[in-house]
Design a protein around this motif. Structure first.
Motif: not given
Ligand code: AP5
Length: 207
Positions: A122-126, A141-143, A148-157
């Motif tokens: 999963r990648r998330f756009c803040p 890695d672009t929405c 926007g810049k896509l990120i990996t959610r911290k809680d997806d570890s």
């Protein structure tokens, strides 16, 4: 129509809510998005819940209920809404029954193996709260929606996903029986592609 989306972490609640909101012209109210926005903006609430979110626990019921109650009182919710991630406990469900009428609770039924594979990609756009899967991004890695810049959610570890699962099974799963007993439960097979799952939901809602 007042709709609740139920399902394990990564079952596709956010993805389906985003599609339904356009189709039904009612807002998506995601408690996860509300909390992440507060975290990002470092509001007093954000600072208070930071450790809870990052460890996969649940924000206390009284805080969450108050936020949802206020949000559902806003004018854009007057003709219905899609609740994504709330309620998540019997206490929250009973509180919701006290201030709103629930029309249906759609449960997305997805096996654990599928969920692990969905969350690890999963990648998330803040910026726009868009949710995507790496398999559909072609290495970018672009929405694709807002740039926007896509990120990996911290809680997806891995460790946090396991904890979110544990919390889901102990605290949230009983909601299935709760809404079944009220005759409001709609069980949907949440496996298969995004469009296939979405069609299944629309088919049931249009009956
Ligand atoms: P929240 O953001 O609600 O997290 P969650 O319930 O764990 O759900 P997710 O957002 O992880 O998954 P999802 O079901 O929306 O799946 P998605 O569509 O993204 O909450 C985060 C945290 O906030 C909680 O841990 C808690 O701390 C706190 N919180 C929130 N609400 C609370 C409450 N009421 N009370 C207390 N605390 C609360 O899909 C996942 C991936 O799969 C994506 O990559 C997507 O592209 C892909 N995908 C989706 N559907 C399909 C499909 N059909 N086929 C293939 N890929 C798919």
């Amino acid at each position: 129509m007042n709709i609740i989306l139920l399902g394990a972490p990564g079952s596709g609640k956010g993805t389906m809510a985003q599609k339904l909101t356009g189709e039904l012209n009612i807002p998506q109210i995601s408690t996860g998005d509300i909390f992440r926005k507060n975290l990002k903006e470092e509001t007093p609430l954000g600072l208070q819940i930071k450790d809870i979110l990052n460890s996969g626990g649940l924000v206390p019921d009284e805080i969450t209920i108050e936020i949802v109650k206020n949000r559902l009182a806003e004018p854009d919710c007057a003709h219905g809404y899609i609740l994504d991630g709330f309620p998540r406990s019997i206490v929250q469900a009973k509180a919701l029954d006290g201030f709103q009428r629930v029309d249906c609770a759609i449960n997305l039924d997805v096996d654990k193996q599928t969920i692990v594979s969905r969350l690890s990609g999963r990648r998330f756009c803040p910026d726009c709260n868009g949710t995507f899967h790496v398999s559909a991004l072609g290495g970018s890695d672009t929405c694709p929606v807002c740039g926007g810049k896509l990120i990996t959610r911290k809680d997806d570890s891995e460790e946090t996903v396991l904890e979110r699962f544990r919390v889901y099974e102990t605290t949230t799963l009983p909601l299935i029986e709760y809404y079944k007993a009220q005759g409001k439960l709609i069980n949907i097979d949440g496996t298969g592609g995004v469009e296939a799952v979405y069609r299944r939901i629309l088919d049931v809602l249009r009956k």
